[in-house]
Motif scaffolding. Sequence first.
Motif, PDB file in Angstrom:
ATOM      1  N   ARG A 147       0.848  -1.357   0.088  1.00  0.00           N
ATOM      2  CA  ARG A 147      -0.097  -0.007  -0.069  1.00  0.00           C
ATOM      3  C   ARG A 147       0.882   1.170   0.100  1.00  0.00           C
ATOM      4  O   ARG A 147       1.954   1.140   0.509  1.00  0.00           O
ATOM      5  CB  ARG A 147      -0.995  -0.086   0.984  1.00  0.00           C
TER       6      ARG A 147
ATOM      7  N   CYS B 245       0.516   8.263   0.970  1.00  0.00           N
ATOM      8  CA  CYS B 245       0.572   9.448   0.263  1.00  0.00           C
ATOM      9  C   CYS B 245       0.730  10.616   1.311  1.00  0.00           C
ATOM     10  O   CYS B 245      -0.192  11.006   1.563  1.00  0.00           O
ATOM     11  CB  CYS B 245      -0.530   9.793  -0.964  1.00  0.00           C
TER      12      CYS B 245
ATOM     13  N   THR C 202      -3.207  10.113   2.925  1.00  0.00           N
ATOM     14  CA  THR C 202      -4.186   9.077   2.444  1.00  0.00           C
ATOM     15  C   THR C 202      -3.532   7.662   2.190  1.00  0.00           C
ATOM     16  O   THR C 202      -2.291   7.671   1.696  1.00  0.00           O
ATOM     17  CB  THR C 202      -5.030   9.545   1.201  1.00  0.00           C
ATOM     18  N   TRP C 203      -4.334   6.780   2.121  1.00  0.00           N
ATOM     19  CA  TRP C 203      -3.725   5.276   1.756  1.00  0.00           C
ATOM     20  C   TRP C 203      -4.292   5.015   0.346  1.00  0.00           C
ATOM     21  O   TRP C 203      -5.520   5.515   0.083  1.00  0.00           O
ATOM     22  CB  TRP C 203      -4.137   4.338   2.738  1.00  0.00           C
ATOM     23  N   GLU C 204      -3.504   4.368  -0.438  1.00  0.00           N
ATOM     24  CA  GLU C 204      -4.015   3.965  -1.768  1.00  0.00           C
ATOM     25  C   GLU C 204      -3.375   2.727  -2.230  1.00  0.00           C
ATOM     26  O   GLU C 204      -2.107   2.349  -1.844  1.00  0.00           O
ATOM     27  CB  GLU C 204      -3.880   4.959  -2.917  1.00  0.00           C
TER      28      GLU C 204
ATOM     29  N   THR D 171       4.571   4.133  -6.342  1.00  0.00           N
ATOM     30  CA  THR D 171       3.242   4.928  -6.089  1.00  0.00           C
ATOM     31  C   THR D 171       2.632   5.163  -7.687  1.00  0.00           C
ATOM     32  O   THR D 171       3.122   4.621  -8.547  1.00  0.00           O
ATOM     33  CB  THR D 171       3.692   6.447  -5.770  1.00  0.00           C
TER      34      THR D 171
END
Length: 595
Positions: A75, A78, A259-261, A276
Amino acid sequence: MTFTTRPTLEGTFGMVSSTHWLASQSAMRILELGGNAFDAAVTAGFVLHVVEPHLNGPGGDMPAIIATAENPTPRVLCGQGPAPAGATIEHYRSEGLDLVPGSGPLAAALPGAVDAWLLLLRDEGTMTLAEVLEPAIGYARHGHPLLERVSTTIATVRELFESDWSTSADLWLRGGEVPAPGALFANPTYADTLDRLVHEGRAAGGDREAQIDAARRAWSQGFVAEAVDAFSRKSFRDSSGEAHAGLITGSDMAAFSATWEPATTADFHGYTLAKTGPWGQGPVLLQTLGLLEALDDPAALDPATPHGIHCATEALKLAFADREAWYGDVDVPIDTLLSREYAVERVSLVGETASTSLRPGSPGGREPVVAAYARFAEERPAAALDATLGEPTVAPTGVTRGDTCHVDVVDRWGNMVSATPSGGWLQSSPTIPELGFCLGSRMQMFWLEEGLSSSLAPGRRPRTTLTPTLVLRDGRPVMACGSPGGDQQEQWQLVFLLRHLVQGQSLQEAIDAPSFHTTSLPASFYPREAEPGVLVVEDRVGTDAVAELERRGHSVRVSDPWSLGRLCAVTRDADSGVLRAGANPRGMQGYAVGR
Protein backbone atom coordinates in the motif's frame (compact mmCIF):
# COMPACT_ATOMS: atom_id res chain seq x y z
CA MET A 1 34.72 -12.18 -2.84
CA THR A 2 34.13 -8.68 -4.21
CA PHE A 3 35.44 -5.87 -2.03
CA THR A 4 32.70 -3.62 -0.63
CA THR A 5 32.96 -0.39 1.33
CA ARG A 6 31.09 -2.00 4.23
CA PRO A 7 29.43 -5.36 4.86
CA THR A 8 25.95 -6.36 3.85
CA LEU A 9 24.41 -6.63 7.32
CA GLU A 10 22.68 -9.91 8.20
CA GLY A 11 20.48 -10.86 11.13
CA THR A 12 17.01 -11.91 12.24
CA PHE A 13 15.80 -9.17 14.62
CA GLY A 14 15.51 -5.98 12.56
CA MET A 15 17.23 -3.84 9.95
CA VAL A 16 17.24 -0.11 9.21
CA SER A 17 18.95 1.74 6.38
CA SER A 18 18.73 5.50 6.03
CA THR A 19 20.60 8.51 4.75
CA HIS A 20 21.87 9.53 8.21
CA TRP A 21 23.36 7.41 10.99
CA LEU A 22 21.45 9.17 13.76
CA ALA A 23 18.13 8.39 12.08
CA SER A 24 19.11 4.76 11.54
CA GLN A 25 20.28 4.25 15.11
CA SER A 26 17.26 6.07 16.56
CA ALA A 27 14.98 3.77 14.57
CA MET A 28 16.93 0.72 15.73
CA ARG A 29 16.41 1.84 19.32
CA ILE A 30 12.66 1.76 18.75
CA LEU A 31 12.92 -1.81 17.45
CA GLU A 32 14.94 -2.77 20.53
CA LEU A 33 12.21 -1.29 22.74
CA GLY A 34 9.66 -3.61 21.11
CA GLY A 35 8.30 -1.32 18.42
CA ASN A 36 7.62 -2.52 14.92
CA ALA A 37 9.02 -1.34 11.58
CA PHE A 38 6.43 1.42 11.31
CA ASP A 39 7.16 2.84 14.76
CA ALA A 40 10.84 2.81 13.84
CA ALA A 41 10.30 4.49 10.47
CA VAL A 42 8.30 7.31 12.07
CA THR A 43 11.11 7.89 14.56
CA ALA A 44 13.66 7.97 11.74
CA GLY A 45 11.49 10.36 9.74
CA PHE A 46 11.27 12.95 12.51
CA VAL A 47 14.99 12.64 13.29
CA LEU A 48 15.78 13.23 9.62
CA HIS A 49 13.82 16.50 9.83
CA VAL A 50 16.27 17.62 12.51
CA VAL A 51 19.63 16.24 11.33
CA GLU A 52 19.22 16.65 7.55
CA PRO A 53 17.41 20.01 7.39
CA HIS A 54 19.00 20.83 4.03
CA LEU A 55 17.42 17.70 2.54
CA ASN A 56 13.98 17.55 4.18
CA GLY A 57 11.82 19.20 6.80
CA PRO A 58 8.42 19.16 8.53
CA GLY A 59 7.06 21.50 5.84
CA GLY A 60 7.90 19.00 3.10
CA ASP A 61 6.39 15.83 1.71
CA MET A 62 6.72 12.05 2.10
CA PRO A 63 5.46 9.10 0.07
CA ALA A 64 5.95 5.62 1.51
CA ILE A 65 5.13 2.05 0.53
CA ILE A 66 4.43 -0.56 3.18
CA ALA A 67 3.53 -4.20 3.58
CA THR A 68 2.52 -5.72 6.92
CA ALA A 69 3.16 -9.18 8.31
CA GLU A 70 -0.60 -9.81 8.27
CA ASN A 71 -1.25 -8.28 4.86
CA PRO A 72 1.61 -8.51 2.32
CA THR A 73 -0.32 -6.49 -0.29
CA PRO A 74 1.70 -3.30 -0.81
CA ARG A 75 0.00 0.00 0.00
CA VAL A 76 1.10 3.54 -0.72
CA LEU A 77 0.99 6.21 1.97
CA CYS A 78 0.61 9.55 0.20
CA GLY A 79 2.09 12.43 2.17
CA GLN A 80 2.31 14.63 -0.91
CA GLY A 81 0.35 17.80 -0.23
CA PRO A 82 -1.62 19.34 -3.11
CA ALA A 83 -1.70 22.88 -4.47
CA PRO A 84 -3.69 25.27 -2.27
CA ALA A 85 -7.06 26.62 -3.39
CA GLY A 86 -5.58 29.90 -4.57
CA ALA A 87 -2.90 28.29 -6.74
CA THR A 88 -4.24 28.96 -10.23
CA ILE A 89 -2.27 29.42 -13.42
CA GLU A 90 -3.88 32.85 -13.73
CA HIS A 91 -2.45 33.94 -10.37
CA TYR A 92 1.11 33.05 -11.34
CA ARG A 93 0.76 34.60 -14.78
CA SER A 94 -0.53 37.77 -13.16
CA GLU A 95 2.71 37.87 -11.19
CA GLY A 96 4.64 37.87 -14.47
CA LEU A 97 5.85 34.27 -14.10
CA ASP A 98 6.38 31.61 -16.77
CA LEU A 99 7.46 29.01 -14.23
CA VAL A 100 6.54 28.34 -10.61
CA PRO A 101 9.55 29.62 -8.64
CA GLY A 102 11.93 27.00 -7.33
CA SER A 103 11.97 28.56 -3.86
CA GLY A 104 10.01 30.93 -1.66
CA PRO A 105 6.41 30.96 -0.35
CA LEU A 106 4.79 30.90 -3.81
CA ALA A 107 6.36 27.49 -4.50
CA ALA A 108 4.81 25.84 -1.42
CA ALA A 109 2.37 22.99 -1.72
CA LEU A 110 0.56 21.94 1.45
CA PRO A 111 2.98 20.28 3.88
CA GLY A 112 2.26 16.55 3.86
CA ALA A 113 5.13 14.77 5.62
CA VAL A 114 4.12 15.20 9.27
CA ASP A 115 0.51 14.14 8.79
CA ALA A 116 1.67 11.12 6.77
CA TRP A 117 4.11 10.00 9.46
CA LEU A 118 1.41 10.40 12.11
CA LEU A 119 -1.12 8.48 10.01
CA LEU A 120 1.39 5.64 9.63
CA LEU A 121 1.95 5.62 13.38
CA ARG A 122 -1.78 5.57 14.11
CA ASP A 123 -2.76 2.89 11.63
CA GLU A 124 0.21 0.51 11.68
CA GLY A 125 2.38 1.45 14.65
CA THR A 126 2.17 0.26 18.25
CA MET A 127 3.91 2.98 20.27
CA THR A 128 2.80 6.36 21.56
CA LEU A 129 3.56 9.68 19.93
CA ALA A 130 5.75 10.68 22.87
CA GLU A 131 7.83 7.52 22.54
CA VAL A 132 8.54 7.83 18.82
CA LEU A 133 9.22 11.59 18.95
CA GLU A 134 11.60 11.44 21.91
CA PRO A 135 14.82 11.18 19.83
CA ALA A 136 13.86 14.02 17.46
CA ILE A 137 12.84 16.26 20.35
CA GLY A 138 16.11 15.50 22.11
CA TYR A 139 18.26 16.33 19.07
CA ALA A 140 16.27 19.49 18.36
CA ARG A 141 16.42 20.75 21.95
CA HIS A 142 19.91 19.70 23.02
CA GLY A 143 21.69 19.72 19.68
CA HIS A 144 23.34 17.34 17.25
CA PRO A 145 26.69 17.58 15.43
CA LEU A 146 25.97 19.60 12.30
CA LEU A 147 26.77 17.96 8.98
CA GLU A 148 29.39 19.67 6.85
CA ARG A 149 26.87 19.82 3.99
CA VAL A 150 24.40 21.71 6.20
CA SER A 151 27.06 24.26 7.08
CA THR A 152 28.01 24.61 3.40
CA THR A 153 24.38 25.05 2.39
CA ILE A 154 23.85 27.79 4.96
CA ALA A 155 26.99 29.55 3.72
CA THR A 156 25.70 29.56 0.13
CA VAL A 157 22.43 31.28 1.10
CA ARG A 158 23.89 33.56 3.76
CA GLU A 159 23.42 36.73 1.71
CA LEU A 160 19.78 35.92 0.99
CA PHE A 161 19.10 35.12 4.66
CA GLU A 162 20.73 38.35 5.82
CA SER A 163 19.13 40.61 3.22
CA ASP A 164 15.64 39.12 2.78
CA TRP A 165 14.94 36.00 4.86
CA SER A 166 15.63 37.42 8.30
CA THR A 167 13.72 34.70 10.14
CA SER A 168 16.01 32.11 8.55
CA ALA A 169 19.04 34.17 9.54
CA ASP A 170 17.78 34.20 13.14
CA LEU A 171 17.76 30.38 13.16
CA TRP A 172 20.71 29.44 10.98
CA LEU A 173 23.08 32.41 11.43
CA ARG A 174 23.09 32.89 15.18
CA GLY A 175 25.52 35.61 16.10
CA GLY A 176 25.75 36.44 12.41
CA GLU A 177 27.98 33.44 11.69
CA VAL A 178 27.58 30.23 9.72
CA PRO A 179 27.64 27.32 12.19
CA ALA A 180 30.81 25.25 11.90
CA PRO A 181 30.71 21.65 10.67
CA GLY A 182 30.51 19.29 13.62
CA ALA A 183 29.34 21.98 16.03
CA LEU A 184 26.37 21.13 18.20
CA PHE A 185 23.33 22.75 16.66
CA ALA A 186 19.95 22.97 18.38
CA ASN A 187 16.56 24.15 17.16
CA PRO A 188 14.63 24.65 20.42
CA THR A 189 11.70 26.28 18.63
CA TYR A 190 11.08 23.13 16.63
CA ALA A 191 11.54 21.06 19.80
CA ASP A 192 8.78 23.20 21.33
CA THR A 193 6.58 22.52 18.28
CA LEU A 194 7.00 18.75 18.68
CA ASP A 195 6.50 18.95 22.45
CA ARG A 196 3.28 20.85 21.89
CA LEU A 197 2.03 18.18 19.47
CA VAL A 198 2.69 15.58 22.19
CA HIS A 199 0.94 17.77 24.79
CA GLU A 200 -2.09 18.32 22.54
CA GLY A 201 -2.24 14.57 22.03
CA ARG A 202 -2.13 13.74 25.73
CA ALA A 203 -4.92 16.23 26.37
CA ALA A 204 -7.19 13.94 24.32
CA GLY A 205 -6.98 11.18 26.95
CA GLY A 206 -5.14 7.89 27.31
CA ASP A 207 -6.07 6.21 24.04
CA ARG A 208 -3.02 5.97 21.74
CA GLU A 209 -4.90 6.52 18.50
CA ALA A 210 -6.96 9.38 19.94
CA GLN A 211 -3.74 11.08 21.02
CA ILE A 212 -2.28 10.81 17.53
CA ASP A 213 -5.46 12.17 15.95
CA ALA A 214 -5.43 15.10 18.38
CA ALA A 215 -1.84 15.88 17.37
CA ARG A 216 -2.87 15.74 13.72
CA ARG A 217 -5.66 18.23 14.41
CA ALA A 218 -3.22 20.54 16.21
CA TRP A 219 -1.13 20.43 13.05
CA SER A 220 -3.89 20.90 10.47
CA GLN A 221 -6.40 23.00 12.39
CA GLY A 222 -4.58 24.32 15.44
CA PHE A 223 -1.44 26.27 16.27
CA VAL A 224 0.63 25.02 13.31
CA ALA A 225 -2.03 25.88 10.74
CA GLU A 226 -2.52 29.31 12.30
CA ALA A 227 1.19 30.11 12.08
CA VAL A 228 1.42 28.84 8.49
CA ASP A 229 -1.61 30.88 7.45
CA ALA A 230 -0.25 34.10 8.93
CA PHE A 231 3.26 33.65 7.56
CA SER A 232 2.07 32.77 4.04
CA ARG A 233 0.62 36.25 3.68
CA LYS A 234 4.10 37.79 3.75
CA SER A 235 6.22 38.42 0.66
CA PHE A 236 9.82 37.25 0.25
CA ARG A 237 12.32 37.16 -2.59
CA ASP A 238 12.38 33.81 -4.37
CA SER A 239 14.30 32.16 -7.23
CA SER A 240 12.53 34.41 -9.77
CA GLY A 241 14.43 37.34 -8.28
CA GLU A 242 11.21 39.05 -7.19
CA ALA A 243 9.27 39.02 -3.92
CA HIS A 244 6.02 37.06 -3.75
CA ALA A 245 3.59 36.06 -1.02
CA GLY A 246 2.44 32.50 -0.49
CA LEU A 247 -1.01 31.03 -1.02
CA ILE A 248 -1.53 28.47 1.75
CA THR A 249 -4.38 29.29 4.14
CA GLY A 250 -5.66 27.74 7.32
CA SER A 251 -8.60 26.38 5.33
CA ASP A 252 -6.18 24.62 2.98
CA MET A 253 -4.37 23.08 5.94
CA ALA A 254 -7.62 21.86 7.48
CA ALA A 255 -8.80 20.30 4.23
CA PHE A 256 -5.70 18.12 3.74
CA SER A 257 -5.06 14.67 5.12
CA ALA A 258 -2.52 12.06 4.13
CA THR A 259 -4.14 9.04 2.47
CA TRP A 260 -3.70 5.33 1.80
CA GLU A 261 -4.02 4.05 -1.75
CA PRO A 262 -3.18 0.91 -3.75
CA ALA A 263 0.33 0.60 -5.11
CA THR A 264 1.05 0.52 -8.84
CA THR A 265 2.77 -2.78 -9.61
CA ALA A 266 4.50 -4.58 -12.45
CA ASP A 267 6.25 -7.92 -12.76
CA PHE A 268 9.91 -8.24 -13.72
CA HIS A 269 12.28 -11.21 -13.74
CA GLY A 270 10.17 -13.24 -11.29
CA TYR A 271 9.57 -10.29 -8.95
CA THR A 272 6.76 -7.78 -8.47
CA LEU A 273 7.77 -4.17 -7.98
CA ALA A 274 5.45 -1.75 -6.19
CA LYS A 275 5.55 2.02 -6.72
CA THR A 276 3.36 5.07 -6.22
CA GLY A 277 0.75 5.97 -8.81
CA PRO A 278 1.63 8.28 -11.72
CA TRP A 279 1.12 11.37 -9.55
CA GLY A 280 4.76 10.51 -8.83
CA GLN A 281 7.45 9.36 -11.21
CA GLY A 282 7.49 5.83 -9.72
CA PRO A 283 5.99 4.06 -12.75
CA VAL A 284 8.97 5.29 -14.83
CA LEU A 285 10.99 2.50 -13.22
CA LEU A 286 8.27 -0.04 -14.02
CA GLN A 287 8.08 1.15 -17.61
CA THR A 288 11.85 1.00 -18.02
CA LEU A 289 12.08 -2.54 -16.72
CA GLY A 290 9.25 -3.54 -19.07
CA LEU A 291 11.08 -1.98 -22.00
CA LEU A 292 14.29 -3.82 -21.15
CA GLU A 293 12.44 -7.12 -20.93
CA ALA A 294 10.75 -6.39 -24.26
CA LEU A 295 14.18 -6.11 -25.90
CA ASP A 296 14.47 -9.88 -25.34
CA ASP A 297 18.23 -9.48 -24.96
CA PRO A 298 19.79 -10.79 -21.71
CA ALA A 299 22.89 -8.67 -22.35
CA ALA A 300 20.73 -5.54 -22.14
CA LEU A 301 20.11 -6.30 -18.44
CA ASP A 302 23.79 -6.01 -17.47
CA PRO A 303 24.55 -2.42 -16.36
CA ALA A 304 28.26 -3.21 -16.10
CA THR A 305 28.75 -3.24 -19.89
CA PRO A 306 28.55 -0.43 -22.48
CA HIS A 307 25.75 -2.31 -24.21
CA GLY A 308 23.75 -2.62 -20.98
CA ILE A 309 24.35 1.03 -20.09
CA HIS A 310 23.25 2.09 -23.58
CA CYS A 311 20.07 0.00 -23.50
CA ALA A 312 19.13 1.15 -20.00
CA THR A 313 19.73 4.78 -20.93
CA GLU A 314 17.65 4.63 -24.09
CA ALA A 315 14.83 2.84 -22.27
CA LEU A 316 14.91 5.48 -19.54
CA LYS A 317 14.61 8.26 -22.12
CA LEU A 318 11.45 6.68 -23.52
CA ALA A 319 9.90 6.17 -20.08
CA PHE A 320 10.75 9.72 -18.99
CA ALA A 321 9.25 11.07 -22.22
CA ASP A 322 6.02 9.33 -21.26
CA ARG A 323 6.32 10.87 -17.81
CA GLU A 324 6.34 14.29 -19.43
CA ALA A 325 3.33 13.60 -21.62
CA TRP A 326 1.13 11.48 -19.36
CA TYR A 327 2.03 11.50 -15.65
CA GLY A 328 0.28 13.72 -13.14
CA ASP A 329 -2.55 13.85 -10.64
CA VAL A 330 -5.08 13.20 -13.41
CA ASP A 331 -6.60 10.24 -15.23
CA VAL A 332 -3.46 8.50 -16.55
CA PRO A 333 -3.61 5.46 -18.91
CA ILE A 334 -1.22 3.64 -16.61
CA ASP A 335 -2.41 0.11 -17.45
CA THR A 336 -1.61 0.71 -21.12
CA LEU A 337 1.69 2.41 -20.33
CA LEU A 338 2.76 -0.64 -18.30
CA SER A 339 1.44 -3.25 -20.72
CA ARG A 340 3.66 -5.71 -22.57
CA GLU A 341 2.13 -4.69 -25.89
CA TYR A 342 2.99 -1.03 -25.36
CA ALA A 343 6.54 -1.93 -24.26
CA VAL A 344 7.09 -4.00 -27.41
CA GLU A 345 5.83 -1.12 -29.53
CA ARG A 346 7.99 1.46 -27.78
CA VAL A 347 11.17 -0.57 -27.53
CA SER A 348 11.46 -0.62 -31.31
CA LEU A 349 12.74 2.95 -30.89
CA VAL A 350 15.83 1.73 -29.03
CA GLY A 351 18.54 1.81 -31.67
CA GLU A 352 22.28 1.31 -31.80
CA THR A 353 22.96 5.00 -31.24
CA ALA A 354 21.85 7.49 -28.60
CA SER A 355 18.69 9.49 -29.14
CA THR A 356 18.63 13.23 -28.46
CA SER A 357 14.87 13.62 -28.99
CA LEU A 358 11.96 13.70 -26.55
CA ARG A 359 9.73 10.89 -27.88
CA PRO A 360 6.57 10.26 -25.86
CA GLY A 361 4.29 7.46 -26.97
CA SER A 362 0.60 7.26 -27.84
CA PRO A 363 -1.01 4.77 -25.42
CA GLY A 364 -4.34 3.62 -26.81
CA GLY A 365 -3.87 5.95 -29.76
CA ARG A 366 -4.06 9.06 -27.60
CA GLU A 367 -1.99 11.99 -28.81
CA PRO A 368 0.78 12.99 -26.36
CA VAL A 369 1.02 16.59 -25.19
CA VAL A 370 4.24 17.98 -23.73
CA ALA A 371 4.79 21.44 -22.25
CA ALA A 372 6.15 23.92 -24.77
CA TYR A 373 8.73 24.96 -22.19
CA ALA A 374 9.98 21.35 -21.99
CA ARG A 375 10.06 20.89 -25.76
CA PHE A 376 12.46 23.78 -26.14
CA ALA A 377 14.41 23.37 -22.91
CA GLU A 378 17.63 22.54 -24.72
CA GLU A 379 17.51 25.87 -26.61
CA ARG A 380 17.71 27.98 -23.45
CA PRO A 381 21.03 29.05 -21.98
CA ALA A 382 22.06 27.23 -18.83
CA ALA A 383 20.83 28.95 -15.70
CA ALA A 384 23.21 30.22 -13.06
CA LEU A 385 23.50 28.09 -9.95
CA ASP A 386 20.80 29.05 -7.45
CA ALA A 387 21.65 27.98 -3.92
CA THR A 388 17.99 27.99 -2.83
CA LEU A 389 17.09 25.10 -5.13
CA GLY A 390 16.98 21.59 -3.74
CA GLU A 391 16.91 17.95 -4.85
CA PRO A 392 18.16 18.43 -8.42
CA THR A 393 21.26 16.80 -9.92
CA VAL A 394 24.82 15.79 -9.17
CA ALA A 395 27.51 17.90 -10.78
CA PRO A 396 30.53 16.29 -12.49
CA THR A 397 32.57 16.98 -9.38
CA GLY A 398 30.14 14.92 -7.34
CA VAL A 399 28.81 17.99 -5.51
CA THR A 400 25.08 17.70 -4.93
CA ARG A 401 23.04 20.89 -5.12
CA GLY A 402 20.12 19.48 -3.18
CA ASP A 403 19.08 15.86 -2.75
CA THR A 404 16.64 14.38 -0.29
CA CYS A 405 16.38 11.55 2.27
CA HIS A 406 15.36 7.93 2.44
CA VAL A 407 14.67 5.28 5.07
CA ASP A 408 13.90 1.55 4.87
CA VAL A 409 12.96 -0.68 7.80
CA VAL A 410 12.14 -4.37 8.17
CA ASP A 411 11.38 -6.05 11.50
CA ARG A 412 11.45 -9.61 12.82
CA TRP A 413 7.75 -10.09 12.12
CA GLY A 414 8.09 -9.22 8.44
CA ASN A 415 6.67 -5.71 8.45
CA MET A 416 8.43 -3.60 5.81
CA VAL A 417 8.44 0.07 4.84
CA SER A 418 10.21 2.21 2.26
CA ALA A 419 9.86 6.00 2.64
CA THR A 420 11.35 9.00 0.83
CA PRO A 421 10.85 12.19 2.87
CA SER A 422 11.91 15.43 1.22
CA GLY A 423 11.05 19.10 0.69
CA GLY A 424 10.95 21.86 3.23
CA TRP A 425 14.69 22.35 2.85
CA LEU A 426 16.15 25.06 5.08
CA GLN A 427 17.08 26.93 1.88
CA SER A 428 13.71 26.47 0.15
CA SER A 429 11.64 29.08 1.99
CA PRO A 430 11.91 31.49 4.95
CA THR A 431 11.67 29.95 8.42
CA ILE A 432 8.33 30.34 10.17
CA PRO A 433 9.61 31.81 13.45
CA GLU A 434 6.89 30.39 15.73
CA LEU A 435 7.46 26.85 14.44
CA GLY A 436 11.18 26.51 13.73
CA PHE A 437 10.83 25.21 10.18
CA CYS A 438 9.95 26.42 6.69
CA LEU A 439 7.54 25.36 3.97
CA GLY A 440 8.52 23.34 0.91
CA SER A 441 8.76 24.17 -2.78
CA ARG A 442 7.21 21.12 -4.45
CA MET A 443 4.86 23.17 -6.64
CA GLN A 444 7.79 23.85 -8.96
CA MET A 445 6.87 20.45 -10.48
CA PHE A 446 3.78 22.03 -12.07
CA TRP A 447 3.61 23.66 -15.51
CA LEU A 448 1.94 27.05 -15.98
CA GLU A 449 0.37 25.87 -19.23
CA GLU A 450 -3.20 24.61 -19.58
CA GLY A 451 -4.12 21.15 -20.84
CA LEU A 452 -1.14 19.16 -19.58
CA SER A 453 -1.17 16.15 -17.28
CA SER A 454 0.92 18.15 -14.81
CA SER A 455 -0.64 21.59 -15.28
CA LEU A 456 -1.08 23.57 -12.09
CA ALA A 457 -4.58 23.38 -10.62
CA PRO A 458 -5.93 23.91 -7.09
CA GLY A 459 -6.17 20.65 -5.14
CA ARG A 460 -3.95 18.76 -7.57
CA ARG A 461 -0.79 17.04 -6.33
CA PRO A 462 2.47 18.05 -8.00
CA ARG A 463 4.09 15.27 -10.03
CA THR A 464 6.70 14.47 -7.44
CA THR A 465 10.08 12.84 -8.04
CA LEU A 466 9.92 11.07 -4.66
CA THR A 467 9.77 7.36 -5.34
CA PRO A 468 10.16 4.62 -2.70
CA THR A 469 10.15 0.98 -3.85
CA LEU A 470 8.90 -2.31 -2.44
CA VAL A 471 9.81 -5.62 -4.10
CA LEU A 472 7.79 -8.83 -3.70
CA ARG A 473 8.36 -12.43 -4.72
CA ASP A 474 5.49 -14.91 -4.88
CA GLY A 475 3.29 -12.29 -3.26
CA ARG A 476 5.55 -11.80 -0.23
CA PRO A 477 7.61 -8.63 0.40
CA VAL A 478 11.34 -9.28 0.11
CA MET A 479 12.93 -5.84 -0.26
CA ALA A 480 12.43 -2.15 0.48
CA CYS A 481 14.76 0.29 -1.23
CA GLY A 482 15.07 3.81 -2.52
CA SER A 483 17.38 6.71 -3.23
CA PRO A 484 17.50 10.48 -3.04
CA GLY A 485 18.36 12.30 -6.25
CA GLY A 486 15.43 14.06 -7.93
CA ASP A 487 15.13 12.87 -11.53
CA GLN A 488 17.98 10.43 -10.84
CA GLN A 489 16.06 8.47 -8.19
CA GLU A 490 14.46 6.08 -10.66
CA GLN A 491 17.66 5.80 -12.67
CA TRP A 492 19.95 4.91 -9.78
CA GLN A 493 17.38 2.43 -8.47
CA LEU A 494 17.26 0.81 -11.91
CA VAL A 495 21.02 0.20 -11.91
CA PHE A 496 20.88 -1.19 -8.36
CA LEU A 497 17.93 -3.49 -9.08
CA LEU A 498 19.49 -4.89 -12.25
CA ARG A 499 22.66 -5.69 -10.35
CA HIS A 500 20.86 -7.25 -7.38
CA LEU A 501 17.79 -8.94 -8.89
CA VAL A 502 19.27 -9.99 -12.24
CA GLN A 503 23.04 -10.19 -11.73
CA GLY A 504 22.75 -11.64 -8.22
CA GLN A 505 25.04 -9.18 -6.47
CA SER A 506 24.66 -8.70 -2.72
CA LEU A 507 23.00 -5.54 -1.47
CA GLN A 508 26.26 -3.79 -0.70
CA GLU A 509 27.93 -4.94 -3.92
CA ALA A 510 25.03 -3.57 -5.95
CA ILE A 511 25.02 -0.29 -4.01
CA ASP A 512 28.81 0.18 -4.29
CA ALA A 513 29.08 -0.67 -7.99
CA PRO A 514 29.64 2.18 -10.51
CA SER A 515 26.47 4.02 -11.46
CA PHE A 516 25.20 6.31 -14.21
CA HIS A 517 22.20 8.41 -15.28
CA THR A 518 21.01 10.54 -18.16
CA THR A 519 20.07 14.21 -18.08
CA SER A 520 18.47 13.91 -21.52
CA LEU A 521 15.01 14.73 -20.17
CA PRO A 522 13.12 17.85 -19.05
CA ALA A 523 14.15 18.41 -15.45
CA SER A 524 11.45 18.39 -12.80
CA PHE A 525 13.09 21.25 -10.93
CA TYR A 526 13.32 24.95 -11.64
CA PRO A 527 14.61 26.19 -14.10
CA ARG A 528 13.46 22.97 -15.88
CA GLU A 529 16.55 22.45 -18.04
CA ALA A 530 17.36 19.50 -20.33
CA GLU A 531 20.62 18.21 -21.80
CA PRO A 532 19.77 16.08 -24.86
CA GLY A 533 22.06 13.09 -25.24
CA VAL A 534 24.04 13.66 -22.04
CA LEU A 535 25.00 10.55 -20.08
CA VAL A 536 26.70 10.99 -16.70
CA VAL A 537 28.89 8.09 -15.52
CA GLU A 538 31.18 7.51 -12.58
CA ASP A 539 34.76 7.26 -13.80
CA ARG A 540 34.98 3.72 -12.37
CA VAL A 541 32.95 2.68 -15.41
CA GLY A 542 36.28 2.79 -17.23
CA THR A 543 37.80 4.58 -20.21
CA ASP A 544 37.04 1.76 -22.66
CA ALA A 545 33.35 1.83 -21.74
CA VAL A 546 33.27 5.62 -22.04
CA ALA A 547 34.84 5.43 -25.50
CA GLU A 548 32.29 2.84 -26.65
CA LEU A 549 29.38 4.90 -25.29
CA GLU A 550 30.69 7.97 -27.10
CA ARG A 551 30.98 5.90 -30.26
CA ARG A 552 27.29 5.12 -29.84
CA GLY A 553 26.49 8.83 -29.81
CA HIS A 554 26.21 9.56 -26.10
CA SER A 555 27.63 12.84 -24.83
CA VAL A 556 29.41 11.28 -21.87
CA ARG A 557 30.13 13.38 -18.79
CA VAL A 558 32.54 11.61 -16.47
CA SER A 559 31.80 12.20 -12.79
CA ASP A 560 33.86 11.51 -9.69
CA PRO A 561 34.31 7.82 -8.82
CA TRP A 562 31.91 7.88 -5.85
CA SER A 563 29.33 10.51 -6.79
CA LEU A 564 26.24 8.88 -8.36
CA GLY A 565 23.64 6.99 -6.37
CA ARG A 566 22.28 7.28 -2.82
CA LEU A 567 20.77 3.81 -2.33
CA CYS A 568 19.37 2.40 0.89
CA ALA A 569 17.97 -1.13 1.01
CA VAL A 570 16.73 -3.80 3.42
CA THR A 571 15.61 -7.35 2.56
CA ARG A 572 13.88 -10.30 4.15
CA ASP A 573 14.16 -13.90 3.01
CA ALA A 574 10.53 -14.94 3.13
CA ASP A 575 11.41 -18.59 3.84
CA SER A 576 14.21 -18.35 6.40
CA GLY A 577 13.37 -14.98 7.93
CA VAL A 578 16.96 -13.78 7.51
CA LEU A 579 17.14 -9.99 7.25
CA ARG A 580 19.78 -7.97 5.39
CA ALA A 581 20.64 -4.31 4.88
CA GLY A 582 23.01 -2.13 2.90
CA ALA A 583 23.66 1.61 2.72
CA ASN A 584 25.27 4.07 0.36
CA PRO A 585 28.89 5.10 1.04
CA ARG A 586 28.74 8.11 -1.28
CA GLY A 587 28.62 11.34 0.67
CA MET A 588 29.80 9.44 3.78
CA GLN A 589 26.41 9.77 5.41
CA GLY A 590 24.17 6.77 4.68
CA TYR A 591 24.11 4.16 7.41
CA ALA A 592 22.60 0.71 7.90
CA VAL A 593 22.20 -0.92 11.28
CA GLY A 594 20.63 -4.15 12.46
CA ARG A 595 21.08 -7.50 14.13
